[in-house]
Scaffold this motif. Structure first.
Motif, PDB file in Angstrom:
ATOM      1  N   ALA A   1       0.833  -1.205   0.000  1.00  0.00           N
ATOM      2  CA  ALA A   1       0.000   0.000   0.000  1.00  0.00           C
ATOM      3  C   ALA A   1       0.868   1.256   0.000  1.00  0.00           C
ATOM      4  O   ALA A   1       0.598   2.222  -0.723  1.00  0.00           O
TER       5      ALA A   1
ATOM      6  N   GLU B   1       2.435   1.750  -3.416  1.00  0.00           N
ATOM      7  CA  GLU B   1       1.448   2.262  -4.375  1.00  0.00           C
ATOM      8  C   GLU B   1       1.226   3.753  -4.177  1.00  0.00           C
ATOM      9  O   GLU B   1       1.194   4.533  -5.141  1.00  0.00           O
ATOM     10  N   ALA B   2       1.088   4.172  -2.915  1.00  0.00           N
ATOM     11  CA  ALA B   2       0.870   5.590  -2.626  1.00  0.00           C
ATOM     12  C   ALA B   2       2.089   6.408  -3.003  1.00  0.00           C
ATOM     13  O   ALA B   2       1.962   7.542  -3.490  1.00  0.00           O
TER      14      ALA B   2
ATOM     15  N   LEU C   1       2.005   7.112  -6.683  1.00  0.00           N
ATOM     16  CA  LEU C   1       1.022   8.156  -7.010  1.00  0.00           C
ATOM     17  C   LEU C   1       1.520   9.529  -6.571  1.00  0.00           C
ATOM     18  O   LEU C   1       1.356  10.522  -7.276  1.00  0.00           O
TER      19      LEU C   1
ATOM     20  N   GLY D   1       3.883  11.195  -8.906  1.00  0.00           N
ATOM     21  CA  GLY D   1       3.314  11.697 -10.145  1.00  0.00           C
ATOM     22  C   GLY D   1       2.526  12.978  -9.989  1.00  0.00           C
ATOM     23  O   GLY D   1       2.073  13.565 -10.973  1.00  0.00           O
ATOM     24  N   ALA D   2       2.360  13.464  -8.754  1.00  0.00           N
ATOM     25  CA  ALA D   2       1.528  14.646  -8.524  1.00  0.00           C
ATOM     26  C   ALA D   2       2.393  15.896  -8.552  1.00  0.00           C
ATOM     27  O   ALA D   2       2.768  16.439  -7.516  1.00  0.00           O
ATOM     28  N   SER D   3       2.702  16.358  -9.757  1.00  0.00           N
ATOM     29  CA  SER D   3       3.561  17.544  -9.884  1.00  0.00           C
ATOM     30  C   SER D   3       2.766  18.800  -9.562  1.00  0.00           C
ATOM     31  O   SER D   3       1.547  18.832  -9.631  1.00  0.00           O
TER      32      SER D   3
ATOM     33  N   LEU E   1      -7.697   3.099  -7.304  1.00  0.00           N
ATOM     34  CA  LEU E   1      -6.807   4.207  -7.035  1.00  0.00           C
ATOM     35  C   LEU E   1      -6.521   5.038  -8.288  1.00  0.00           C
ATOM     36  O   LEU E   1      -5.406   5.057  -8.806  1.00  0.00           O
ATOM     37  N   LEU E   2      -7.561   5.690  -8.781  1.00  0.00           N
ATOM     38  CA  LEU E   2      -7.463   6.672  -9.858  1.00  0.00           C
ATOM     39  C   LEU E   2      -7.084   6.051 -11.194  1.00  0.00           C
ATOM     40  O   LEU E   2      -6.629   6.746 -12.100  1.00  0.00           O
TER      41      LEU E   2
ATOM     42  N   ARG F   1      -5.489  13.372 -11.933  1.00  0.00           N
ATOM     43  CA  ARG F   1      -4.932  12.497 -10.906  1.00  0.00           C
ATOM     44  C   ARG F   1      -3.989  13.290 -10.009  1.00  0.00           C
ATOM     45  O   ARG F   1      -4.020  13.169  -8.790  1.00  0.00           O
ATOM     46  N   ALA F   2      -3.156  14.123 -10.634  1.00  0.00           N
ATOM     47  CA  ALA F   2      -2.232  14.937  -9.857  1.00  0.00           C
ATOM     48  C   ALA F   2      -2.996  15.862  -8.922  1.00  0.00           C
ATOM     49  O   ALA F   2      -2.623  16.047  -7.767  1.00  0.00           O
TER      50      ALA F   2
ATOM     51  N   VAL G   1      -4.386  13.854  -5.987  1.00  0.00           N
ATOM     52  CA  VAL G   1      -3.333  13.442  -5.054  1.00  0.00           C
ATOM     53  C   VAL G   1      -2.852  14.640  -4.245  1.00  0.00           C
ATOM     54  O   VAL G   1      -2.642  14.554  -3.033  1.00  0.00           O
ATOM     55  N   ARG G   2      -2.682  15.780  -4.924  1.00  0.00           N
ATOM     56  CA  ARG G   2      -2.258  16.984  -4.196  1.00  0.00           C
ATOM     57  C   ARG G   2      -3.267  17.356  -3.124  1.00  0.00           C
ATOM     58  O   ARG G   2      -2.894  17.740  -2.008  1.00  0.00           O
TER      59      ARG G   2
ATOM     60  N   LEU H   1      -2.457   8.324   2.725  1.00  0.00           N
ATOM     61  CA  LEU H   1      -2.691   8.827   1.374  1.00  0.00           C
ATOM     62  C   LEU H   1      -3.443   7.784   0.558  1.00  0.00           C
ATOM     63  O   LEU H   1      -4.437   8.089  -0.108  1.00  0.00           O
ATOM     64  N   ARG H   2      -2.981   6.570   0.650  1.00  0.00           N
ATOM     65  CA  ARG H   2      -3.657   5.509  -0.100  1.00  0.00           C
ATOM     66  C   ARG H   2      -5.085   5.315   0.403  1.00  0.00           C
ATOM     67  O   ARG H   2      -6.017   5.120  -0.372  1.00  0.00           O
TER      68      ARG H   2
END
Lengths: 177, 209
Positions: A38, A41-42, A45, A48-50, B130-131, B139-140, B143-144, B193-194
């Protein structure tokens, strides 16, 4: 007997390190294995969140704004460093390489937009051109009521039309049609 | 608690340097800092230019919008300038600056209630895979928004470690905690977060020192 791996130990495994004993436990323990998966995986993600990147003009504006605030505080004696005169000289040095095409300051309390394609007003020469072209209401009325050349020519009498044609021929050195 | 750390720039400077590593200041930073300490204000402009992107991104991830990130980054640099006379070079300038930025963001959030509408609209009720299938930009954004909802210490740890690529020791120095606590907080942050992205509730976990 090996108990569950601690959270900091599991984080090592997520990052690909950690002792062999911890890795062996996770391979055998569903609970720890799920927690590591988990977190991995997080992490993927999260990577990837720029953050939306502001344009270059934003960074320049930020530097100028910080410079102005520092000078303002120094002038009020806030930093207790150099006298106000030296602070003003520092501001000139800080801004010295930046061309100022329009003698106008950006509003102090307004943050430069992060994603605007336009330069800030103080550096927007196009803005001055547009403002110079602004017509007031009277000018607009005059422009819309002006008659065209076609209107004028079509209103000439036959005699006036012939006189005009003769004058044009003489001007252009063209013989009678 | 991070929020309880004094806002006095002098205290910030001293506490940051207690967790310092000797000789960690970059040579070009050292030169600019010395010039600032001599009263050459334009030298601070070089430091701003060098670190403004990192500080802005750190603040953005904390507050998740441009206007607040702009305000926080600006405030962090002003605080740094006020305190720079006390910077002794026992830690990297970036470490010291990040600490000021994190504290600035923490105190900003402590003073402002989160917008419940913003939070509610930012996280999907259910993200079964998960997206998966969500466009990258969306998605970004999701997540942000989830990162911005993490508990303060978990959020700070995740931002510094994942997005600024600092070592555990550097993060520990900035946050004033141990390496083991940094790792544990990061692990909790990732699991939370997950959980949020899957539509679950937060686990505040052991977010202590």
């Amino acid at each position: 007997m090996w108990g569950h791996v601690s959270d900091d130990g599991l984080m090592d495994l997520v990052e690909g390190s950690g002792p062999a004993a911890a890795r062996t436990h996770v391979e055998a323990c569903a609970r720890c294995r799920e927690r590591v998966a988990a977190a991995q995986e997080a992490l993927g993600l999260a990577h990837g969140a720029s953050v939306p990147e502001p344009p270059q003009a934003y960074w320049e504006a930020m530097r100028r704004r910080i410079g102005r605030l520092i000078v303002a505080e120094t002038s009020r004696g806030g930093f207790g460093l150099r006298p106000a005169l030296a602070a003003a000289a520092a501001l000139v040095a800080l801004l010295g390489l930046l061309p100022v095409r329009v003698a106008r300051e950006a509003p102090r309390d307004e943050a430069p937009p992060a994603w605007s394609a336009l330069p800030v007003p103080a550096e927007d020469a196009g803005l001055a051109v547009l403002q110079g072209l602004d017509a007031d209401e009277d000018e607009l009325v005059a422009m819309t009521s002006r008659v065209s050349l076609a209107d004028i020519v079509s209103a000439l009498s036959d005699a006036e039309s012939q006189d005009l044609a003769q004058a044009l021929r003489a001007e252009l050195n063209v013989g009678p049609s | 608690m991070l929020v309880e750390l004094a806002l006095d720039p002098l205290v910030l400077a001293a506490s940051a340097e207690r967790a310092a590593r000797p000789g960690a200041v970059r040579a070009d930073d050292r030169e600019a800092i010395a010039a600032c300490q001599r009263g050459e204000q334009e030298a601070f402009g070089r430091l701003v230019e060098r670190y403004q992107r990192d500080v802005y991104r750190l603040c953005y991830r904390y507050v998740n919008n441009h206007q607040d990130a702009n305000d926080m980054a600006q405030e962090a640099f002003l605080k740094a300038y006020r305190a720079i006379g006390r910077f002794r070079g026992d830690s990297a300038f970036s470490t010291w600056l990040y600490r000021i930025a994190v504290n600035t963001c923490l105190n900003f959030r402590a003073a402002r209630r989160p917008d419940p509408q913003l939070l509610d609209d930012s996280i999907p009720d259910k993200a079964p895979h998960l997206l998966e299938g969500v466009e990258r930009d969306e998605r970004a954004r999701v997540v942000r928004a989830a990162v911005a909802r993490l508990p303060d210490r978990q959020r700070a740890t995740l931002i510094l470690k994942v997005y600024h690529d600092l070592t555990h020791e550097e993060v520990a120095g900035i946050l004033g905690s141990s390496v083991g606590t940094v790792k544990a907080n990061l692990f909790h942050a990732l699991n939370n977060l997950r959980r949020m992205l899957a539509g679950g509730a937060l686990d505040t976990g052991a977010g202590g020192r």
